[in-house]
Design a protein around this motif. Structure first.
Motif, PDB file in Angstrom:
ATOM      1  N   ASP A  31      49.861  16.682  75.098  1.00  0.00           N
ATOM      2  CA  ASP A  31      50.719  15.538  74.817  1.00  0.00           C
ATOM      3  C   ASP A  31      52.104  15.797  75.384  1.00  0.00           C
ATOM      4  OD1 ASP A  31      52.051  13.357  73.883  1.00  0.00           O
ATOM      5  OD2 ASP A  31      51.982  13.929  71.760  1.00  0.00           O
ATOM      6  N   GLY A  32      52.368  15.195  76.545  1.00  0.00           N
ATOM      7  CA  GLY A  32      53.658  15.400  77.184  1.00  0.00           C
ATOM      8  C   GLY A  32      54.813  14.757  76.457  1.00  0.00           C
ATOM      9  N   GLN A  33      54.516  13.923  75.461  1.00  0.00           N
ATOM     10  CA  GLN A  33      55.574  13.275  74.685  1.00  0.00           C
ATOM     11  C   GLN A  33      55.862  14.009  73.383  1.00  0.00           C
ATOM     12  OE1 GLN A  33      57.155  10.849  76.069  1.00  0.00           O
ATOM     13  NE2 GLN A  33      55.742  10.371  77.741  1.00  0.00           N
ATOM     14  N   GLY A  34      55.073  15.048  73.092  1.00  0.00           N
ATOM     15  CA  GLY A  34      55.222  15.755  71.823  1.00  0.00           C
ATOM     16  C   GLY A  34      56.171  16.936  71.898  1.00  0.00           C
ATOM     17  N   ALA A  35      55.986  17.873  70.976  1.00  0.00           N
ATOM     18  CA  ALA A  35      56.834  19.059  70.926  1.00  0.00           C
ATOM     19  C   ALA A  35      56.622  19.902  72.188  1.00  0.00           C
ATOM     20  CB  ALA A  35      56.511  19.876  69.685  1.00  0.00           C
ATOM     21  N   PRO A  36      57.690  20.408  72.813  1.00  0.00           N
ATOM     22  CA  PRO A  36      57.543  21.135  74.076  1.00  0.00           C
ATOM     23  C   PRO A  36      56.737  22.421  73.960  1.00  0.00           C
ATOM     24  CG  PRO A  36      59.786  21.303  73.230  1.00  0.00           C
ATOM     25  CD  PRO A  36      59.101  20.258  72.415  1.00  0.00           C
ATOM     26  N   ASP A  37      56.884  23.159  72.853  1.00  0.00           N
ATOM     27  CA  ASP A  37      56.132  24.402  72.722  1.00  0.00           C
ATOM     28  C   ASP A  37      54.639  24.134  72.556  1.00  0.00           C
ATOM     29  OD1 ASP A  37      56.650  23.231  70.273  1.00  0.00           O
ATOM     30  OD2 ASP A  37      57.073  25.111  69.238  1.00  0.00           O
ATOM     31  N   LYS A  38      54.292  23.091  71.828  1.00  0.00           N
ATOM     32  CA  LYS A  38      52.885  22.737  71.687  1.00  0.00           C
ATOM     33  C   LYS A  38      52.318  22.242  73.013  1.00  0.00           C
ATOM     34  CE  LYS A  38      49.642  20.121  68.810  1.00  0.00           C
ATOM     35  NZ  LYS A  38      48.822  19.645  69.950  1.00  0.00           N
ATOM     36  N   GLY A 134      67.503  26.049  70.537  1.00  0.00           N
ATOM     37  CA  GLY A 134      68.066  24.933  71.274  1.00  0.00           C
ATOM     38  C   GLY A 134      67.765  23.618  70.585  1.00  0.00           C
ATOM     39  N   ASP A 135      68.145  22.560  71.253  1.00  0.00           N
ATOM     40  CA  ASP A 135      67.958  21.219  70.715  1.00  0.00           C
ATOM     41  C   ASP A 135      66.583  20.699  71.109  1.00  0.00           C
ATOM     42  OD1 ASP A 135      68.058  18.624  69.875  1.00  0.00           O
ATOM     43  OD2 ASP A 135      69.788  18.050  71.103  1.00  0.00           O
ATOM     44  N   PRO A 136      65.661  20.512  70.169  1.00  0.00           N
ATOM     45  CA  PRO A 136      64.324  20.028  70.510  1.00  0.00           C
ATOM     46  C   PRO A 136      64.320  18.624  71.096  1.00  0.00           C
ATOM     47  CG  PRO A 136      64.659  19.979  68.135  1.00  0.00           C
ATOM     48  CD  PRO A 136      65.832  20.703  68.729  1.00  0.00           C
ATOM     49  N   LYS A 137      65.453  17.917  70.956  1.00  0.00           N
ATOM     50  CA  LYS A 137      65.563  16.578  71.514  1.00  0.00           C
ATOM     51  C   LYS A 137      66.159  16.578  72.919  1.00  0.00           C
ATOM     52  CE  LYS A 137      66.066  14.367  66.978  1.00  0.00           C
ATOM     53  NZ  LYS A 137      66.897  13.486  66.132  1.00  0.00           N
ATOM     54  N   ALA A 138      66.483  17.763  73.433  1.00  0.00           N
ATOM     55  CA  ALA A 138      67.065  17.858  74.774  1.00  0.00           C
ATOM     56  C   ALA A 138      66.036  17.466  75.825  1.00  0.00           C
ATOM     57  CB  ALA A 138      67.556  19.280  75.025  1.00  0.00           C
ATOM     58  N   ASP A 139      66.527  17.026  76.974  1.00  0.00           N
ATOM     59  CA  ASP A 139      65.651  16.624  78.068  1.00  0.00           C
ATOM     60  C   ASP A 139      65.310  17.781  78.999  1.00  0.00           C
ATOM     61  OD1 ASP A 139      65.589  14.009  77.179  1.00  0.00           O
ATOM     62  OD2 ASP A 139      67.352  13.431  78.353  1.00  0.00           O
ATOM     63  N   ASP A 140      66.014  18.905  78.858  1.00  0.00           N
ATOM     64  CA  ASP A 140      65.785  20.080  79.695  1.00  0.00           C
ATOM     65  C   ASP A 140      65.912  21.302  78.789  1.00  0.00           C
ATOM     66  OD1 ASP A 140      66.332  22.360  81.553  1.00  0.00           O
ATOM     67  OD2 ASP A 140      66.266  20.787  83.061  1.00  0.00           O
ATOM     68  N   LEU A 141      64.845  22.086  78.691  1.00  0.00           N
ATOM     69  CA  LEU A 141      64.865  23.194  77.741  1.00  0.00           C
ATOM     70  C   LEU A 141      63.897  24.293  78.153  1.00  0.00           C
ATOM     71  CD1 LEU A 141      62.012  22.532  76.200  1.00  0.00           C
ATOM     72  CD2 LEU A 141      63.430  20.945  74.883  1.00  0.00           C
ATOM     73  N   VAL A 142      63.931  25.400  77.420  1.00  0.00           N
ATOM     74  CA  VAL A 142      63.089  26.556  77.708  1.00  0.00           C
ATOM     75  C   VAL A 142      62.200  26.869  76.509  1.00  0.00           C
ATOM     76  CG1 VAL A 142      63.066  29.037  78.206  1.00  0.00           C
ATOM     77  CG2 VAL A 142      64.750  27.548  79.330  1.00  0.00           C
ATOM     78  N   VAL A 143      60.916  27.058  76.781  1.00  0.00           N
ATOM     79  CA  VAL A 143      59.967  27.507  75.764  1.00  0.00           C
ATOM     80  C   VAL A 143      59.670  28.977  76.043  1.00  0.00           C
ATOM     81  CG1 VAL A 143      57.622  27.277  74.862  1.00  0.00           C
ATOM     82  CG2 VAL A 143      58.945  25.233  75.455  1.00  0.00           C
ATOM     83  N   LEU A 161      61.249  23.382  81.101  1.00  0.00           N
ATOM     84  CA  LEU A 161      60.644  22.056  81.131  1.00  0.00           C
ATOM     85  C   LEU A 161      61.716  20.980  81.218  1.00  0.00           C
ATOM     86  CD1 LEU A 161      58.589  23.966  79.501  1.00  0.00           C
ATOM     87  CD2 LEU A 161      57.716  21.866  78.526  1.00  0.00           C
ATOM     88  N   GLU A 162      61.334  19.865  81.829  1.00  0.00           N
ATOM     89  CA  GLU A 162      62.190  18.684  81.851  1.00  0.00           C
ATOM     90  C   GLU A 162      61.402  17.507  81.294  1.00  0.00           C
ATOM     91  OE1 GLU A 162      65.077  16.287  84.947  1.00  0.00           O
ATOM     92  OE2 GLU A 162      63.119  16.959  85.659  1.00  0.00           O
ATOM     93  N   LYS A 163      62.056  16.682  80.489  1.00  0.00           N
ATOM     94  CA  LYS A 163      61.420  15.488  79.951  1.00  0.00           C
ATOM     95  C   LYS A 163      61.576  14.362  80.965  1.00  0.00           C
ATOM     96  CE  LYS A 163      59.209  13.599  76.463  1.00  0.00           C
ATOM     97  NZ  LYS A 163      59.866  13.506  75.141  1.00  0.00           N
ATOM     98  N   THR A 164      60.458  13.892  81.483  1.00  0.00           N
ATOM     99  CA  THR A 164      60.457  12.805  82.458  1.00  0.00           C
ATOM    100  C   THR A 164      59.909  11.539  81.809  1.00  0.00           C
ATOM    101  OG1 THR A 164      58.214  13.179  83.291  1.00  0.00           O
ATOM    102  CG2 THR A 164      59.982  14.542  84.228  1.00  0.00           C
ATOM    103  N   ALA A 165      59.853  10.463  82.571  1.00  0.00           N
ATOM    104  CA  ALA A 165      59.323   9.207  82.045  1.00  0.00           C
ATOM    105  C   ALA A 165      57.861   9.352  81.630  1.00  0.00           C
ATOM    106  CB  ALA A 165      59.464   8.101  83.091  1.00  0.00           C
TER     107      ALA A 165
END
Length: 209
Positions: A31-38, A134-143, A161-165
């Motif tokens: 799920d690319g829209q979910g939590a980044p670590d998951k 970090g901020d789990p709502k950020a658009d660019d982060l590290v897992v 990771l980067e959050k894209t459309a």
């Protein structure tokens, strides 16, 4: 032209992205829209489950390895961004045609590296996702993760990771404090200074044959 970081990528593919899925159970698509670590965990589980299906990959079965890479890794990696950041300022100097050719050539290099490592996955490999900083709502982060293997070695692997459309995309990897993009940026710059952007494209394509 030599790219010594290839050995690093092969190790990363073995103990990092592919090694995350040690438990073979049916799972939903990442799920690319979910939590980044998951998301990172699910991508790895999906890949390894596909690899293990039907008794695993037989030696020399390049077609199946490439199929697994294409279906279960490529959709979650932003190769164009990885290429753009690796090329640095030279990306802006390239024509649109050169940018497209460079991204495709570098994509081939990374795919070949992952494919080459798929047949060497250790069934005992496991991972532990470290507490998110970090901020789990950020658009660019590290897992951050720690990978353990049957030989007792632990390896730190970070995923940028980067959050894209379309959801989360992986675009950079860090193994034991060595970032993929940083390594390639130095090598790309050296090759471009010597032979130009077309020379870099040619060198990468030659390695992909």
């Amino acid at each position: 032209m030599r790219f010594p970081v290839i050995s690093l990528l092969q190790r990363l593919a073995l103990v990092g992205l592919l090694g995350l899925g040690a438990v073979h159970v049916a799972r939903a698509a990442p799920d690319g829209q979910g939590a980044p670590d998951k998301f990172v965990q699910d991508v790895a589980d999906e890949t390894l489950n596909a690899l293990k299906a039907g008794g695993g990959v037989k030696p020399g079965d390049v077609a199946r390895v490439n199929q697994v890479v294409t279906q279960h890794i490529l959709p979650y990696v932003d190769f164009e961004k990885t290429t753009r950041l690796s090329a640095g300022r030279y990306w802006r100097q390239a024509t649109p045609e050169q940018q497209k050719a460079l991204a495709e050539a570098f994509r081939g290099t990374l795919v070949r590296t992952y494919a080459g490592a798929l047949t060497r996955v250790d069934n005992q490999t496991a991972t532990k996702t470290l507490p998110f900083r970090g901020d789990p709502k950020a658009d660019d982060l590290v897992v951050r993760t720690v990978i353990s293997q049957s030989n007792g070695q632990n390896t730190g692997v970070d995923y940028r990771l980067e959050k894209t459309a379309s959801g989360w995309k992986i675009y950079d990897l860090n193994v034991e404090n060595i970032w993929l993009i940083q390594n390639y940026r130095n090598q790309f710059a050296q090759e471009i200074n010597q032979n130009g952007i077309d020379g870099l494209i040619k060198a990468l394509n030659q390695r992909n044959k």
